[in-house]
Design a protein around this motif. Structure first.
Motif, PDB file in Angstrom:
ATOM      1  N   ILE A  62      38.100  44.418 -34.096  1.00  0.00           N
ATOM      2  CA  ILE A  62      39.346  44.226 -34.843  1.00  0.00           C
ATOM      3  C   ILE A  62      39.168  43.127 -35.881  1.00  0.00           C
ATOM      4  CG2 ILE A  62      41.807  43.736 -34.670  1.00  0.00           C
ATOM      5  CD1 ILE A  62      41.646  44.515 -31.716  1.00  0.00           C
ATOM      6  N   PRO A  63      39.253  43.453 -37.166  1.00  0.00           N
ATOM      7  CA  PRO A  63      39.173  42.397 -38.187  1.00  0.00           C
ATOM      8  C   PRO A  63      40.346  41.433 -38.045  1.00  0.00           C
ATOM      9  CG  PRO A  63      38.885  44.582 -39.172  1.00  0.00           C
ATOM     10  CD  PRO A  63      39.365  44.796 -37.763  1.00  0.00           C
ATOM     11  N   LEU A  64      40.120  40.199 -38.381  1.00  0.00           N
ATOM     12  CA  LEU A  64      41.171  39.191 -38.280  1.00  0.00           C
ATOM     13  C   LEU A  64      42.351  39.538 -39.176  1.00  0.00           C
ATOM     14  CD1 LEU A  64      41.823  36.554 -36.856  1.00  0.00           C
ATOM     15  CD2 LEU A  64      40.684  35.321 -38.717  1.00  0.00           C
ATOM     16  N   TRP A  65      42.072  40.229 -40.271  1.00  0.00           N
ATOM     17  CA  TRP A  65      43.138  40.569 -41.223  1.00  0.00           C
ATOM     18  C   TRP A  65      43.850  41.877 -40.876  1.00  0.00           C
ATOM     19  CZ3 TRP A  65      41.844  45.307 -42.927  1.00  0.00           C
ATOM     20  CH2 TRP A  65      40.480  45.638 -43.001  1.00  0.00           C
ATOM     21  N   HIS A  66      43.445  42.539 -39.800  1.00  0.00           N
ATOM     22  CA  HIS A  66      44.055  43.821 -39.425  1.00  0.00           C
ATOM     23  C   HIS A  66      45.231  43.552 -38.492  1.00  0.00           C
ATOM     24  CE1 HIS A  66      44.236  48.121 -38.748  1.00  0.00           C
ATOM     25  NE2 HIS A  66      44.112  47.966 -37.446  1.00  0.00           N
ATOM     26  N   TYR A  67      46.376  43.275 -39.106  1.00  0.00           N
ATOM     27  CA  TYR A  67      47.537  42.892 -38.306  1.00  0.00           C
ATOM     28  C   TYR A  67      48.801  43.531 -38.863  1.00  0.00           C
ATOM     29  CZ  TYR A  67      47.573  39.331 -42.062  1.00  0.00           C
ATOM     30  OH  TYR A  67      47.541  38.683 -43.275  1.00  0.00           O
ATOM     31  N   ALA A  68      49.874  43.424 -38.085  1.00  0.00           N
ATOM     32  CA  ALA A  68      51.160  43.975 -38.497  1.00  0.00           C
ATOM     33  C   ALA A  68      51.716  43.186 -39.677  1.00  0.00           C
ATOM     34  CB  ALA A  68      52.150  43.937 -37.336  1.00  0.00           C
ATOM     35  N   GLU A  69      52.122  43.912 -40.698  1.00  0.00           N
ATOM     36  CA  GLU A  69      52.760  43.250 -41.830  1.00  0.00           C
ATOM     37  C   GLU A  69      54.015  42.531 -41.348  1.00  0.00           C
ATOM     38  OE1 GLU A  69      53.495  46.189 -44.792  1.00  0.00           O
ATOM     39  OE2 GLU A  69      51.374  46.658 -45.096  1.00  0.00           O
ATOM     40  N   LYS A  77      52.243  39.546 -38.343  1.00  0.00           N
ATOM     41  CA  LYS A  77      50.843  39.156 -38.152  1.00  0.00           C
ATOM     42  C   LYS A  77      50.363  39.335 -36.704  1.00  0.00           C
ATOM     43  CE  LYS A  77      49.940  36.278 -42.158  1.00  0.00           C
ATOM     44  NZ  LYS A  77      49.326  35.037 -42.684  1.00  0.00           N
ATOM     45  N   THR A  78      51.023  40.228 -35.971  1.00  0.00           N
ATOM     46  CA  THR A  78      50.509  40.616 -34.663  1.00  0.00           C
ATOM     47  C   THR A  78      49.276  41.488 -34.859  1.00  0.00           C
ATOM     48  OG1 THR A  78      52.717  40.582 -33.696  1.00  0.00           O
ATOM     49  CG2 THR A  78      51.049  41.886 -32.552  1.00  0.00           C
ATOM     50  N   PRO A  79      48.143  41.182 -34.215  1.00  0.00           N
ATOM     51  CA  PRO A  79      46.951  42.021 -34.386  1.00  0.00           C
ATOM     52  C   PRO A  79      47.250  43.491 -34.128  1.00  0.00           C
ATOM     53  CG  PRO A  79      46.379  40.010 -33.214  1.00  0.00           C
ATOM     54  CD  PRO A  79      47.883  40.012 -33.342  1.00  0.00           C
ATOM     55  N   ALA A  80      46.784  44.349 -35.027  1.00  0.00           N
ATOM     56  CA  ALA A  80      47.077  45.783 -34.949  1.00  0.00           C
ATOM     57  C   ALA A  80      46.072  46.472 -34.030  1.00  0.00           C
ATOM     58  CB  ALA A  80      47.077  46.405 -36.342  1.00  0.00           C
ATOM     59  N   LYS A  95      46.459  48.558 -31.626  1.00  0.00           N
ATOM     60  CA  LYS A  95      46.749  49.904 -31.135  1.00  0.00           C
ATOM     61  C   LYS A  95      46.388  50.982 -32.145  1.00  0.00           C
ATOM     62  CE  LYS A  95      48.313  48.905 -27.029  1.00  0.00           C
ATOM     63  NZ  LYS A  95      47.799  47.540 -26.939  1.00  0.00           N
ATOM     64  N   SER A  96      45.766  50.599 -33.238  1.00  0.00           N
ATOM     65  CA  SER A  96      45.276  51.600 -34.197  1.00  0.00           C
ATOM     66  C   SER A  96      44.207  50.955 -35.078  1.00  0.00           C
ATOM     67  CB  SER A  96      46.420  52.163 -35.050  1.00  0.00           C
ATOM     68  OG  SER A  96      47.161  51.128 -35.667  1.00  0.00           O
ATOM     69  N   VAL A  97      43.012  50.808 -34.500  1.00  0.00           N
ATOM     70  CA  VAL A  97      41.888  50.212 -35.213  1.00  0.00           C
ATOM     71  C   VAL A  97      41.050  51.349 -35.795  1.00  0.00           C
ATOM     72  CG1 VAL A  97      39.906  48.660 -35.046  1.00  0.00           C
ATOM     73  CG2 VAL A  97      41.881  48.342 -33.530  1.00  0.00           C
ATOM     74  N   PRO A  98      40.782  51.367 -37.104  1.00  0.00           N
ATOM     75  CA  PRO A  98      39.975  52.447 -37.680  1.00  0.00           C
ATOM     76  C   PRO A  98      38.507  52.303 -37.284  1.00  0.00           C
ATOM     77  CG  PRO A  98      40.493  50.795 -39.356  1.00  0.00           C
ATOM     78  CD  PRO A  98      41.238  50.393 -38.120  1.00  0.00           C
ATOM     79  N   VAL A  99      37.966  53.312 -36.620  1.00  0.00           N
ATOM     80  CA  VAL A  99      36.569  53.239 -36.185  1.00  0.00           C
ATOM     81  C   VAL A  99      35.846  54.543 -36.500  1.00  0.00           C
ATOM     82  CG1 VAL A  99      37.015  51.574 -34.337  1.00  0.00           C
ATOM     83  CG2 VAL A  99      37.110  54.032 -33.832  1.00  0.00           C
ATOM     84  N   LEU A 100      34.547  54.430 -36.697  1.00  0.00           N
ATOM     85  CA  LEU A 100      33.648  55.570 -36.770  1.00  0.00           C
ATOM     86  C   LEU A 100      32.882  55.635 -35.456  1.00  0.00           C
ATOM     87  CD1 LEU A 100      32.229  55.032 -40.369  1.00  0.00           C
ATOM     88  CD2 LEU A 100      33.850  56.811 -39.668  1.00  0.00           C
ATOM     89  N   ALA A 101      32.690  56.828 -34.930  1.00  0.00           N
ATOM     90  CA  ALA A 101      31.947  57.001 -33.681  1.00  0.00           C
ATOM     91  C   ALA A 101      30.754  57.906 -33.947  1.00  0.00           C
ATOM     92  CB  ALA A 101      32.841  57.610 -32.608  1.00  0.00           C
ATOM     93  N   ALA A 102      29.585  57.493 -33.476  1.00  0.00           N
ATOM     94  CA  ALA A 102      28.362  58.255 -33.676  1.00  0.00           C
ATOM     95  C   ALA A 102      27.493  58.134 -32.423  1.00  0.00           C
ATOM     96  CB  ALA A 102      27.600  57.741 -34.901  1.00  0.00           C
ATOM     97  N   PRO A 103      26.584  59.095 -32.207  1.00  0.00           N
ATOM     98  CA  PRO A 103      25.698  58.982 -31.048  1.00  0.00           C
ATOM     99  C   PRO A 103      24.909  57.675 -31.093  1.00  0.00           C
ATOM    100  CG  PRO A 103      25.520  61.155 -32.053  1.00  0.00           C
ATOM    101  CD  PRO A 103      26.331  60.317 -32.999  1.00  0.00           C
ATOM    102  N   ALA A 104      24.807  57.011 -29.956  1.00  0.00           N
ATOM    103  CA  ALA A 104      24.081  55.735 -29.903  1.00  0.00           C
ATOM    104  C   ALA A 104      22.625  55.979 -29.533  1.00  0.00           C
ATOM    105  CB  ALA A 104      24.730  54.821 -28.880  1.00  0.00           C
TER     106      ALA A 104
END
Length: 759
Positions: A735-742, A745-748, A750-759
């Motif tokens: 979670i980036p520090l700047w990814h928060y509720a407008e 400023k509660t950290p967001a 419950k919806s973090v944008p992620v990419l998922a790939a085979p490890a």
């Protein structure tokens, strides 16, 4: 631990024998079986102690066992026979302990002596209380007043919290971030704009009068299990419960009450949710807009047919503003956009709207599934809009009900733990204590982190909690934390925040709420506020874990006496000797909220603070409740980010409370042996080329020059396509520090944008 993970869908109900077995196992592991008789006699009961776990309400007529699985676990861990002594620290370096898991650290047991970190040996060693306070005070006197942060976790009592906020303001700043900043700060921003109060309007007795319950983004089985008693009673009256949540949680599906032999013996559960809708992460606004569209259409039909209106026109005219703009927005929003955003079929939204429209008194409860999004404020305000449409605030059985987390997180805000000066009666404090309080807003949690990253903070005082583990952007924050000059950790057990050391770091061990707090005038009483604004007294019943421990009020007072110039109007020593004097001071500062404070301590069920919106008195700028148009259909990050971008929901297991992890099993989700997992829709897993049971590398899908990544075992799970879920706090690193509720400023989280790939 990822190679040890096992998954089998949990088919048993919440509560029941699974809960009983978990409690017995936990009591044995912590060697705390001595606590069981007191759990039955004293836990959450008048004359006893209040739970240190969740903040749910306590009934006037207590159940035989007025505790839940998580509350009992918290008590067992507080009263554990295990001890983390100076000898333990002599055997382990901080570098070694940093490799331990959260569970392993706290499972060492209760801290027994004050400690100071020695950077030469990389170990903690015992220090005397006078020496620790003298050094902390001397250092605090040297710093620029704006460069010190006073953080508060949600467990501190009203008495401690009041003293702590006064310490900060006498010191010279309003840097009072707290755990509320990380969870329900969104509520504290959204509700005042909508209905003029920062707290909910529902009391426990409203559950006896409600005709329908709506729930959004709340996992009752893990986060507020005692609420299941009220929900069970509601269902036995035939009242419908409509749930919107991305995951199908067992707590909302079935419940066996451990206190009912008629349910336990045959394992016959009560169905809780009558309608369950797995909305996309961030799709709640769209679902509510869809419900509102149906309500408007049906109201138009009823009006044309001369039938009873669906919309409460009289209430809306008399008590609200902004309705016209809101109606236009709803009518102009297309069904295609609504369905794309929420991920639900139109028929599902219609069914939910029909249930709502048929009920006279409706309450809506919600959790961090609404608050921890980029547009979390709009989430909450849209839920209020839905209630206002049918006059469902300000009458019995109706209202808005945010389900708070920690046991006094709401109460500490009530008595002044707030970085926003508009929330605190500074003029009254100035007169009461003959000083000029700082008038500039302080730092909230995210702003404190940003200031630490910029190198602007010299000292961090932590009243409980595990701050470094709880916040976003963990790797960067741990790196920057080590540049602090002073870290003071007031704590009961060892956690990771104690191991990320500053130039000078102290661990100051304190009593827990269940322990007898003996002071000059005898055993002391403390108080706390629950989610429904009711105030409860708490009396410790057990001998302290160590004779060396001090109470939180005592520790706060000693820091104040060593760091501040003498102020004869602040009787620190007298307060520590008699907490009733602190309550008198709280009443003097907040006379409307705490009238006859000491006389009302033992009212069964607590005494409720006044909330004007309960009586349809709206303390807004217009003097009316406000319909507020949501900023977006999706409360998450922008739609159209790409099909490969998933929305990560971070959540707790049922074997956990906040950052305290009781074990590696999540019984209610059927996951065992590891927390390093990600729950993913099988279609997403196949589409992304990840093998069944394989590992995935999750990487935050933002372009800000920082790579955030983690490898987790993939579990095929019943979540909406495009949504995945994994555990907090392990995934905070994504979670980036700047990814928060407008606005809040509660950290967001419950919806973090992620990419998922085979490890």
């Amino acid at each position: 631990m990822t190679d040890k993970v096992k998954y089998s869908p949990y088919q048993m109900p919440t509560g029941g024998w699974g809960s009983v077995k978990s409690l017995a196992t936990n009591a044995m592991q912590q060697r705390a079986a001595r606590a069981i008789p007191s759990l039955l006699k004293d836990h959450n009961k008048t004359g006893g102690y209040m739970c240190t776990s969740c903040a749910w309400a306590k009934p006037k007529k207590a159940h035989l066992a007025e505790f839940c699985e998580n509350g009992a676990k918290a008590t067992f861990w507080d009263l554990t026979a295990k001890r983390t002594t100076p000898d333990f620290f002599a055997q382990h370096t901080v570098a070694e302990l940093l490799q331990w898991s959260d569970y392993e650290l706290e499972n060492q047991g209760r801290l027994t002596h004050p400690l100071r970190y020695d950077p030469v040996t990389d170990k903690y060693s015992e220090v005397g209380w006078p020496e620790a306070f003298a050094d902390i005070g001397a250092k605090l006197k040297q710093y620029d007043r704006k460069s010190v942060v006073f953080y508060a976790s949600g467990r501190a009592s009203l008495e401690t919290s009041y003293m702590y906020q006064l310490l900060a303001r006498l010191y010279g700043n309003n840097n009072l971030p707290d755990s509320s900043n990380m969870c329900h700060e969104t509520t504290s921003v959204a509700l005042p704009q909508s209905i003029g109060t920062p707290v909910g309007t529902v009391l426990l007795e409203d559950y006896q009068h409600t005709d329908c319950i709506l729930s959004f983004g709340q996992n009752v089985g893990t986060n507020a299990p005692r609420l299941l008693h009220s929900l069970q009673e509601v269902r036995e009256r035939g009242v419908p419960i409509v749930v919107f949540n991305p995951l199908k949680e067992r707590g909302w599906q079935e419940f066996v009450n451990p206190q009912r032999a008629s349910q336990m013996i045959p394992n016959r559960p009560t169905e809780i949710a009558t309608q369950y809708y797995q909305v996309n992460a961030g799709g709640d606004i769209a679902a509510m807009i869809g419900m509102a569209k149906f309500l408007f259409d049906w109201d138009e039909d009823a009006k044309a047919a001369g039938q009873e209106r669906v919309i409460d026109e009289i209430f809306i005219t008399e008590h609200t503003t902004g309705f016209g703009e809101f109606e236009a927005h709803v009518r102009n929003t297309s069904w295609r956009d609504i369905l794309d955003a929420c991920g639900l079929p139109k028929a599902a939204i219609e069914a939910a709207a029909q249930t709502y429209a048929k009920a006279r008194s409706v309450m809506a409860l919600y959790g961090m599934g609404l608050t921890q999004h980029r547009h979390g404020v709009s989430n909450v305000q849209m839920l209020v809009n839905l209630l206002l449409m049918r006059g469902n605030i300000g009458r019995p059985g109706a209202g808005i009900c945010p389900v708070r987390g920690h046991s006094n997180v709401q109460g500490q805000r009530t008595v002044g733990i707030a970085e926003k000066t508009k929330l605190v009666p500074l003029d009254r404090l100035a007169k009461q204590y003959a000083f000029e309080p700082p008038r500039e807003d302080g730092l909230n949690t995210v702003e404190a982190c940003e200031a630490i990253v910029r190198g602007e903070i010299n000292a961090f005082i932590s009243l409980g909690g595990n701050f470094v583990r709880a916040i976003p952007e963990r790797e960067l924050m741990e790196q920057k934390w080590r540049h602090l000059d002073l870290s003071v950790q007031i704590a009961t057990k060892l956690n990771r925040s104690h191991l990320v050391t500053a130039a000078t770091t102290y661990i100051l061990p304190t009593l827990v709420r269940t322990e007898i707090d003996e002071q000059a005038t005898g055993p002391q009483i403390v108080t706390m506020e629950d989610s429904t604004t009711c105030i409860h007294a708490s009396r410790g019943k057990f001998a302290p874990a160590s004779d060396v421990l001090r109470s939180e009020p005592d520790i706060v007072a000693q820091i104040a006496k060593h760091a501040l110039e003498n102020n004869p109007t602040v009787p620190w020593d007298e307060w520590v000797g008699n907490y009733a004097l602190v309550r008198d001071a709280i009443e003097a500062t907040y006379p409307e909220q705490f009238r006859d404070f000491n006389k009302r301590l033992d009212i069964p069920g607590g005494f409720a603070r006044p909330v004007p919106a309960r009586h349809r008195q709206w303390e807004t700028e217009t003097g009316k409740a406000s319909f507020i148009v949501p900023k977006s259909l999706c409360s998450s990050f922008a739609q159209g980010a790409g099909d490969d971008v998933l929305r990560l929901v971070t959540l707790r297991s049922n074997d956990q409370f906040n950052t305290t992890v009781y074990g590696f099993d999540d019984r209610l989700r059927g996951i065992r042996g590891s927390r390093m997992i990600v729950m993913m829709n099988p279609n997403d897993r196949v589409r992304l080329g990840i093998t069944k049971g394989g590992d995935a590398r999750l990487t935050t899908a933002v372009d800000d020059g920082v790579t955030r990544t983690i490898v987790l075992k993939v579990i095929d799970y019943d979540v909406p396509t495009g949504t995945c879920a994994a555990y907090y706090p392990e995934c905070n690193s994504l979670i980036p520090l700047w990814h928060y509720a407008e606005e809040s400023k509660t950290p967001a989280a419950k919806s973090v944008p992620v990419l998922a790939a085979p490890a």
